[in-house]
Design a protein around this motif. Structure first.
Motif, PDB file in Angstrom:
ATOM      1  N   TYR A  72       0.812  -1.217   0.000  1.00 29.16           N
ATOM      2  CA  TYR A  72       0.000   0.000   0.000  1.00 29.16           C
ATOM      3  C   TYR A  72       0.847   1.269   0.000  1.00 29.16           C
ATOM      4  CZ  TYR A  72      -4.063  -2.942   1.111  1.00 29.16           C
ATOM      5  OH  TYR A  72      -5.056  -3.884   1.084  1.00 29.16           O
ATOM      6  N   GLN A  73       2.133   1.146   0.349  1.00 33.52           N
ATOM      7  CA  GLN A  73       3.033   2.302   0.313  1.00 33.52           C
ATOM      8  C   GLN A  73       4.008   2.072  -0.824  1.00 33.52           C
ATOM      9  OE1 GLN A  73       2.782   4.976   2.273  1.00 33.52           O
ATOM     10  NE2 GLN A  73       1.116   4.117   3.498  1.00 33.52           N
ATOM     11  N   PRO A  74       3.621   2.456  -2.030  1.00 30.68           N
ATOM     12  CA  PRO A  74       4.400   2.015  -3.199  1.00 30.68           C
ATOM     13  C   PRO A  74       5.838   2.517  -3.214  1.00 30.68           C
ATOM     14  CG  PRO A  74       2.732   3.645  -3.830  1.00 30.68           C
ATOM     15  CD  PRO A  74       2.454   3.261  -2.405  1.00 30.68           C
ATOM     16  N   GLU A  75       6.124   3.609  -2.535  1.00 28.37           N
ATOM     17  CA  GLU A  75       7.492   4.131  -2.578  1.00 28.37           C
ATOM     18  C   GLU A  75       8.485   3.152  -1.947  1.00 28.37           C
ATOM     19  OE1 GLU A  75       4.961   5.666  -1.115  1.00 28.37           O
ATOM     20  OE2 GLU A  75       4.538   7.463  -2.291  1.00 28.37           O
ATOM     21  N   ILE A  76       8.022   2.342  -1.028  1.00 34.54           N
ATOM     22  CA  ILE A  76       8.918   1.383  -0.379  1.00 34.54           C
ATOM     23  C   ILE A  76       8.425  -0.039  -0.590  1.00 34.54           C
ATOM     24  CG2 ILE A  76      10.012   2.901   1.318  1.00 34.54           C
ATOM     25  CD1 ILE A  76       7.863   2.076   3.315  1.00 34.54           C
ATOM     26  N   ALA A  77       7.730  -0.259  -1.708  1.00 34.94           N
ATOM     27  CA  ALA A  77       7.225  -1.597  -2.004  1.00 34.94           C
ATOM     28  C   ALA A  77       7.339  -1.908  -3.485  1.00 34.94           C
ATOM     29  CB  ALA A  77       5.777  -1.722  -1.544  1.00 34.94           C
ATOM     30  N   GLN A  78       8.275  -1.267  -4.166  1.00 30.78           N
ATOM     31  CA  GLN A  78       8.398  -1.522  -5.600  1.00 30.78           C
ATOM     32  C   GLN A  78       8.872  -2.942  -5.879  1.00 30.78           C
ATOM     33  OE1 GLN A  78       7.552   0.423  -8.433  1.00 30.78           O
ATOM     34  NE2 GLN A  78       6.389   1.401  -6.794  1.00 30.78           N
ATOM     35  N   LEU A 133      15.189  -6.519  -6.813  1.00 31.41           N
ATOM     36  CA  LEU A 133      13.801  -6.121  -6.524  1.00 31.41           C
ATOM     37  C   LEU A 133      13.552  -6.105  -5.024  1.00 31.41           C
ATOM     38  CD1 LEU A 133      11.404  -7.776  -9.133  1.00 31.41           C
ATOM     39  CD2 LEU A 133      12.320  -5.461  -9.066  1.00 31.41           C
ATOM     40  N   SER A 134      14.005  -7.140  -4.357  1.00 31.78           N
ATOM     41  CA  SER A 134      13.715  -7.229  -2.917  1.00 31.78           C
ATOM     42  C   SER A 134      14.246  -6.016  -2.185  1.00 31.78           C
ATOM     43  CB  SER A 134      14.308  -8.508  -2.321  1.00 31.78           C
ATOM     44  OG  SER A 134      15.701  -8.385  -2.148  1.00 31.78           O
ATOM     45  N   ARG A 135      15.361  -5.490  -2.650  1.00 29.44           N
ATOM     46  CA  ARG A 135      15.987  -4.369  -1.954  1.00 29.44           C
ATOM     47  C   ARG A 135      15.202  -3.075  -2.123  1.00 29.44           C
ATOM     48  NH1 ARG A 135      21.452  -5.150  -0.261  1.00 29.44           N
ATOM     49  NH2 ARG A 135      21.878  -2.987  -0.794  1.00 29.44           N
ATOM     50  N   ARG A 136      14.161  -3.115  -2.917  1.00 28.25           N
ATOM     51  CA  ARG A 136      13.264  -1.957  -3.053  1.00 28.25           C
ATOM     52  C   ARG A 136      12.048  -2.082  -2.123  1.00 28.25           C
ATOM     53  NH1 ARG A 136      16.487  -2.685  -7.060  1.00 28.25           N
ATOM     54  NH2 ARG A 136      16.912  -1.048  -8.579  1.00 28.25           N
ATOM     55  N   ASN A 137      12.062  -3.064  -1.267  1.00 28.28           N
ATOM     56  CA  ASN A 137      10.949  -3.303  -0.340  1.00 28.28           C
ATOM     57  C   ASN A 137      11.336  -2.968   1.086  1.00 28.28           C
ATOM     58  OD1 ASN A 137       8.991  -4.269  -2.052  1.00 28.28           O
ATOM     59  ND2 ASN A 137       8.958  -6.331  -1.209  1.00 28.28           N
ATOM     60  N   TYR A 138      10.331  -2.703   1.891  1.00 28.54           N
ATOM     61  CA  TYR A 138      10.533  -2.560   3.334  1.00 28.54           C
ATOM     62  C   TYR A 138       9.757  -3.688   4.000  1.00 28.54           C
ATOM     63  CZ  TYR A 138      10.876  -0.170   7.891  1.00 28.54           C
ATOM     64  OH  TYR A 138      11.159   0.169   9.194  1.00 28.54           O
ATOM     65  N   GLY A 139      10.389  -4.391   4.906  1.00 31.26           N
ATOM     66  CA  GLY A 139       9.709  -5.476   5.615  1.00 31.26           C
ATOM     67  C   GLY A 139       9.989  -5.387   7.103  1.00 31.26           C
ATOM     68  N   ILE A 140       9.332  -6.245   7.849  1.00 28.21           N
ATOM     69  CA  ILE A 140       9.542  -6.281   9.299  1.00 28.21           C
ATOM     70  C   ILE A 140      11.016  -6.478   9.627  1.00 28.21           C
ATOM     71  CG2 ILE A 140       8.918  -7.442  11.450  1.00 28.21           C
ATOM     72  CD1 ILE A 140       6.532  -8.650   9.888  1.00 28.21           C
ATOM     73  N   ASP A 141      11.681  -7.256   8.786  1.00 27.29           N
ATOM     74  CA  ASP A 141      13.087  -7.553   9.039  1.00 27.29           C
ATOM     75  C   ASP A 141      13.973  -6.321   8.984  1.00 27.29           C
ATOM     76  OD1 ASP A 141      12.477 -10.181   9.324  1.00 27.29           O
ATOM     77  OD2 ASP A 141      13.715 -10.900   7.665  1.00 27.29           O
ATOM     78  N   MET A 142      13.440  -5.216   8.452  1.00 22.65           N
ATOM     79  CA  MET A 142      14.297  -4.046   8.301  1.00 22.65           C
ATOM     80  C   MET A 142      14.124  -3.026   9.413  1.00 22.65           C
ATOM     81  SD  MET A 142      14.103  -3.653   4.233  1.00 22.65           S
ATOM     82  CE  MET A 142      14.887  -2.054   4.248  1.00 22.65           C
TER      83      MET A 142
END
Lengths: 449, 480, 449, 480
Positions: free
Chosen positions: C100-106, D55-64
């Motif tokens: 839902y927050q595309p800036e950090i979910a690409q 690609l994964s490095r463009r994500n934010y997850g709980i692990d971060m």
């Protein structure tokens, strides 16, 4: 070939760009008569085929976790949290090179700095390096370092030292003028082993190497040994093959060690049939520049931001070449990472708790073995490992129990052939050993003895 | 964002494990309980995962992009290998279990030995060395053992100036004096100079082939003949075996001993500095001197020889070497097969020559082509630009690449050694070449700022190595 | 508790800051007499204990990979490359939320976009969504979508449709005024199944649901069905439970499907006893706004850089609430990631190759079964699965073979109890089936029949 | 750096697998071979690894880092769970294998059921729903089944305005009209209004408790009594069960049905959008209507009931539901135990109240405390600053955090719902609080630029959602 990205089209375009017609024109410097030999090996296999092939091979081995398991003698089965193996498989750790470009290797460098600190804390020493290949090669490096520090030739290897470690020292120094004095193992009398080491020290001694807990399991106070060594300006090298013991016992640093060499496998790393493991190497500040191996140090970047770099590399082979302190280049980076992650999960509290659970398992084992006819426990002190004298040949007892699905320990004769220790068995009990495992062992021993 | 050290994050009261409670019992450690604080902080499991996840993101690995680090063979690490090495039948077996319970392990070591011997055309192998430099030690000790066995006390080892630092270090370690062999203008050993240097004091010549300039020693057989004629042994540093595997066998070229770097050639992970594995193959002249342990075939399977006889050099490591690496290497070999291994060598050489051909007009190649698996450039093209090899390498970081190897080999000025390996696609190569051409153009255009402060886009700016060495801070201390 | 970071000291400091003395003051809204009930469940366990406990439980099951294995009927054992499982476990994928927050979910958004494209290409349709829970729930969503599109009530479920899928449709629509017409399964005559579906279409029909390959394995040309459906302004919903078949056979889109529903498990995902799986859902451009589930679309950011976002969310429950096209919220993100990574490794070339290997295994199976007395192969066409008529009750044959360590397939009566199919057995042969496996099955059948 | 799509990187000639060669044979697919191009490109294994790593490095997850997304319970995902779910005995078993070969699977389902029933004080559970919303569907269908079984045709379901969107969507899906229940100023259901709305047309009331404002419905028993007095059923949305697990049992509070989100409460991974798992517990009044399949105990173990009887609502999914999630959830439960589960709830609530207490002076809390596991703020503190809730949330990204939930629940203006979960340490909480205070201060100081263009430090700037919806591009096309 699933690992090779070039397509036939790509290859042709590239050959065209280079200006050759066939790839073998690029190999023209190789004598033509030996180029492209017939290689009598199988063709490539799919992933599924390789997986099945190797899985069948693995299934021919008895995994420690599948049976009552008491094998130790320098390599120990411990529970390693799933998190450890998960984290070390992150591609950024797994597929990084030695951190020679610190701007894009701070992940590796910072964990090495953390690792160095943890090892120093555990061993009670000032500083530690970024890891050696394993404990045995680290031990040999320590002996050579002692020679550099003391400028004396004679190294005394105590009877408590793991036979392989002693062999590695002897092998590695065979073409130098070092003198290696190996004392006899004495499982029935560890105090005598200690005294023999004390007595062997003289003015020519560069170092004395003492393992604690010893290869037969005993835990000793090494202060008298340190005193004698220091009187003669020799170094005390303490070897710790079971690093988990440092959660319960006084550290080598507290006992006066000058160099501590450890096998770090117990923390974070599996048994792996003996490798890869990691050597811990710690010493005091004043000897830092005589230390072998990589070191990571703190610094700042151009903006003044804290960062880490490999340092003191003027000791190393890629700078000093034949004048280096050691020829070591590769270390055990990934194993050290596993170590440091496991240590971070444990913390002091967890380490003490697991160490205590190990000792309790060994106490339970001792108590259970005391009730078996034909078994005499030799140790009065131990951490998680002890030696017993059997009424029969230990190797045959171990084989008979293996046939029953019990891995009962290491016959001392496998490490010390021809030293009259045929009836001695070394057994380890870690936190993974259950009461059921001990019962199975006792029942098996009663049948076999 | 900076990541604190665990010592700044955790406390000694925190732990990320649940420890079984053991209750009261009488201890048996001779009154040597630790009473002092150890000082190691713990983190909960979630904080541990985060700390190391965040640290990892400050690293560059093969998994992220092109890693053209010459001499290091940064090829793809297949995940199948990792999975195989973790089968409990390999990962959860003890080196001192009864041999009857490790038949699969002995089989694996035997098969790996067979592959290594077949690929090199050599009759024997010692698996146990823990890394490439350790393998060198094993090789030189075998040479010295053989010489001593025939009562021949020689004292010199010859190495080319372009050798890896481990070569002279190893020779010194075994008590030899090291003498340098000069190179010719074409980047190869000067055969005539070598012949002159060879006499009955020379124990061995240590050569890397393909050499560290990325070139195959085209007079290799004359070299080998000269060495053997002088009664010396020919040690080959196999660090660059990737270029010729399946294409040529060292055994056909007169080599007496050669170590592998399994983590380079056969794709076991570099892991930020190891673990490595450095098996050594031997000729008939040396094979009696291999260290224990080794696997032998028996009537009903395999046996492990653990005790050294008179001829064996002895024991180089506890246990049996790097089993975990053996599994990965064999998994790689089985996956490629004889056909794939040869193809991999060809692709590695093709990629390197593609770089050489594509950059030759804007950078200065040190030697005429073709090269083998790596392309060597020097800093002549940066002359008068104010940009150094170091600057150029750091600017590559801003382009999203790991720098090439710089200032090695020492035989050319401001060396830049590019080894793409066979793992790179043409797409990746073309992007990389375009970046390099762009940088070369900017350097020549006088855009010095682009380089002198580089990297600009990495998490850290250039780090002060001088300060680190002058006042070494090698561990965390709370008073800092 | 290894997962709980707060220490006793932390808790006290936090309570102080909040201004309460005991944590239960924070729970004061809960009626006091039900607060802190006695919970008769075990206390916390260490990781090692949990691992041992669950491993023992797992060991009571027979893993497909450990035996000759022919079980299919909507879930298939394929080889999944190690890379797939490795990559989906990267924390940034595993522990991310819905993007839902595309800036950090690409990362998530781009792979969904790639997944949608791959699914559209495979099925031969214009567009696909970001995945449904599984094939069966996707099927039920497709029927409801057809109703929204056609505004007609009657759905025809062909006899080829997996019994569970038909049950899910029936269950899910039981409180609506939809009319679900289930046609009878007919393993001996798939052409008759097709004709029955064609004949059942009339002016009231919203959709006809046909599985291809059918649950009994047959592959049919659905063009006549599409024609008849479209004549009556009904939609053809094609269900594909073995998506691997799309590497070898014509796509549903080519045959005239309006909606394609697939079970995506075969690519990238393990058997997992039935879940988690992933539903594939594809349709044509004109129906996009009636599609259920999440959709990812391309856009640009404030700098004009290409990026991806969840889009058309005005169809969805969190915006439209009771007027939403579906109540679906969670999808099968991680399973879709596994699918898309495996598809990327395969590519068209690999997919066609693996599909062909599947078909070859099934052809070999058919040929081998033809030689067994008491076994009559019912299929003239198939991909990797076929049905046979046995001379005995299929369920008891399967049980008898299971006792011999052979998992021989699915008795049709388990899916269609009481439909007179007691002697029908459905067997799948994927690329994981070896010649030895087939020999073992044949030998086993000969003993049992 | 932008990462190309696989369609821009790969080719249909490239593959990252080695396929067994099968030779020529006669096909049996009825002449329906695919002749058209599929069009899916392949990548080699190294390029595949890199593409998805990048690609994964463009994500934010709980692990971060901290992931305070209200209503979503972003707690730590233990790696043990992942390891357990991958044991071949769980991951490599087929849902239609003979039952005699899946005894461990049935045992696992039975144990999970036992834990869920015991923690809720409810007598029955349906495991098979695939996610929370699917569980709601299961619950409401059970309610409708029960009503129809007693011949009671009711047509209305009451939901509070603050409900998750899935609640009204589910009710509508089952053919019910949805009516809203108003809330009181204290953020709870208006009991009097509820009583007024309750009549014999009401089938059920769907309440989330703790509710979406992060508050416990303190009149819960009066609510339940009123519902039951009207002959209706009490459905509880268990999305927020994390706050009360081990502290209170829904069965003690009059609940008739409640779904779990295993991926929220019991730490199965969110996975970027799933898979979920939504088991539903039922009261005695509803338990006859549970869907198939379910596990029953037999004399010699367990059996799976796969065929629906007259009372069962039928079948909601093929096979047995989300086995992989069951393993993870049970692994979590066994690890925590009854003691750890209660402690986790307490820590979650403590963390949320710590946030509430630490930010109350600079942000505007919507309701008086204490809250349960999440702290609700609204945008009154941003009045006249020119900064919106959205801006504030995007600025959190620049601070290194995932934003909180915004604009939900709808009952307060510009909602900001912060749920730290029990996985956060005090160290993390203090850092987070300091960041939030800093942002609030900057907003009040009129530093609008800090917010209006945020995020500045994310890989992407704000994305244009309007364009995406107006002209949907839902797949790659080569002509682009």
């Amino acid at each position: 070939m699933r690992y090779l990205p070039l397509t036939a089209t790509d290859r042709q375009a590239m050959l065209d760009k280079i200006g050759v017609r066939h790839v073998d024109e690029l190999f023209k410097d190789i004598p033509n008569d030996v180029l492209n030999p017939e290689i009598d090996l199988p063709r490539h296999k799919s992933e599924m085929e390789v997986e099945r092939y190797l899985s069948r091979m693995a299934a021919k081995n008895t995994a420690a976790g599948s049976v009552p398991f008491f094998v130790g003698a320098g390599a120990y089965k411990h529970h390693v949290p799933a998190t450890v193996d998960h984290m070390i498989q992150r591609g950024e750790f797994l597929t990084a090179y030695t951190p020679y470009q610190p701007e894009i290797a701070q992940g590796t460098l910072q964990y090495i700095f953390e690792f160095q600190t943890q090892v120093a804390q555990l061993t009670g020493m000032d500083v530690a390096n970024a890891s050696m290949y394993d404990g045995s090669t680290g031990c040999s490096e320590a002996v050579m370092m002692a020679r550099r520090v003391t400028r004396k030739k004679k190294a005394i290897l105590a009877g408590s030292l793991h036979a392989h470690y002693a062999s590695v020292v002897a092998t590695t120094t065979q073409f130098t003028d070092d003198v290696i004095e190996r004392l006899a193992p004495n499982p029935a009398n560890p105090e005598a082993e200690l005294q023999a080491a004390i007595d062997a020290i003289d003015a020519d001694t560069s170092c004395v190497v003492f393992q604690n807990p010893g290869v037969f399991g005993s835990v000793l106070d090494l202060r008298p040994l340190a005193e004698k060594a220091h009187e003669h300006k020799a170094l005390l090298i303490v070897v710790v093959t079971e690093v988990m013991s440092l959660g319960l016992t006084q550290s080598p640093g507290e006992m006066g060690a000058d160099i501590v060499v450890g096998e770090g496998q117990s923390i974070g790393n599996g048994l792996n049939f003996g490798g890869p493991y990691l050597g811990l190497f710690a010493t005091n500040q004043k000897f830092v520049r005589q230390m072998p191996g990589r070191l990571c140090g703190e610094t700042v970047d151009a903006d003044g931001k804290r960062g880490f770099v490999l340092t003191l590399s003027t000791r190393e082979q890629h700078i000093r070449r034949e004048k280096a302190t050691s020829n070591i280049c590769t270390n055990s980076g990934l194993c050290a990472l596993a170590f440091t992650i496991h240590m971070t999960l444990l913390g002091e509290k967890g380490l003490r708790g697991v160490a205590l659970a190990n000792h309790k398992a060994a106490v339970d084992l001792r108590d259970a073995l005391k009730g078996v006819d034909g078994v005499e426990v030799l140790n009065s002190t131990f951490f998680n490992e002890l030696s017993v004298k059997l009424s029969k040949d230990a190797a045959s007892v171990v084989d008979a129990l293996a046939d029953k699905g019990i891995l009962a320990g290491v016959p001392a004769s496998r490490l010390y052939p021809g030293e009259g220790l045929e009836d001695v068995l070394i057994l380890a009990a870690t936190e993974t050993v259950s009461a059921d495992d001990i019962s199975a062992l006792v029942a098996g021993l009663k049948e076999v003895l | 964002l900076a990541e604190p050290l665990i010592f700044e994050l955790g406390s000694t009261e925190t732990t990320g494990v649940d420890v079984p409670e053991v209750g009261e019992f009488e201890m048996a450690i001779g009154g040597l309980e630790r009473t002092s604080e150890i000082g190691c902080p713990g983190l909960s499991e979630p904080d541990t995962v985060r700390h190391y996840t965040r640290l990892s993101r400050r690293n560059y690995g093969i998994d992220m992009g092109v890693f053209p680090l010459g001499s290091c063979t940064m090829k793809h690490n297949p995940r199948l290998n990792e999975k195989m090495a973790r089968l409990p039948g390999f990962s959860d077996i003890h080196p001192l279990q009864p041999k009857s319970t490790v038949r699969g392990a002995m089989q694996l070591m035997d098969e790996l030995s067979h592959w290594l011997c077949t690929l090199t055309g050599m009759p024997a192998v010692a698996l146990s060395p823990k890394a490439g430099a350790h393998g060198e030690l094993c090789g030189v000790m075998a040479i010295r053992s053989a010489l001593e066995a025939r009562g021949d006390a020689r004292e010199v080892i010859l190495c080319p100036e372009s050798a890896h630092g481990t070569n002279p270090a190893t020779a010194a370690f075994c008590g030899y004096k090291v003498k340098a062999i000069p190179a010719k203008d074409n980047g190869r050993v000067d055969l005539e100079a070598l012949k002159e240097a060879l006499d009955d004091t020379v124990a061995a010549v240590m050569l890397t082939n393909p050499n560290t300039c990325g070139l195959f020693e085209n007079e290799i057989r004359d070299i080998a003949d000269a060495i053997h004629a002088a009664g010396a042994f020919f040690y080959c540093d196999g660090a660059n075996f990737n270029a010729i595997m399946g294409k040529a066998r060292p055994g056909d070229l007169g080599v007496d001993a050669m170590h592998f770097n399994l983590h380079k050639t056969f794709s076991t992970p570099h892991g930020g500095g190891g673990p490595g594995s450095g098996p050594v193959v031997f000729s008939d002249a040396l094979k009696a001197h291999v260290p224990v342990p080794f696997v032998v075939k028996t009537d009903d399977g395999f046996d492990l020889v653990e005790d050294a006889d008179d001829k064996s050099m002895g024991r180089l490591v506890a246990y049996h070497g790097q089993m975990g690496m053996y599994v990965r290497a064999l998994s790689y070999m089985l996956s490629h097969g004889a056909d794939g291994i040869r193809q991999a060598a060809e692709d590695a050489v093709l990629n390197a020559n593609y770089v050489l051909a594509s950059l030759g007009d804007v950078m200065t190649a040190s030697f005429d082509g073709p090269c083998m698996h790596e392309a060597l450039f020097d800093d002549r093209f940066l002359k008068d630009t104010g940009v150094t090899t170091l600057d150029f390498a750091k600017a590559m970081i801003d382009e999203g690449y790991h720098p090439m190897t710089m200032y090695f080999p020492l035989v050319v000025h401001g060396a830049m050694l590019i080894e793409p390996t066979e793992s790179e696609s043409k797409f990746n190569m073309d992007q990389f070449i375009a970046s390099m051409r762009g940088l070369a153009g900017e350097a020549k255009a006088g855009n010095v700022d682009r380089f002198s402060g580089a990297p600009y886009h990495a998490p850290w700016k250039r780090l002060d190595e001088t300060q680190a060495a002058r006042n070494p801070v090698l561990r965390y201390s709370p008073e800092e």
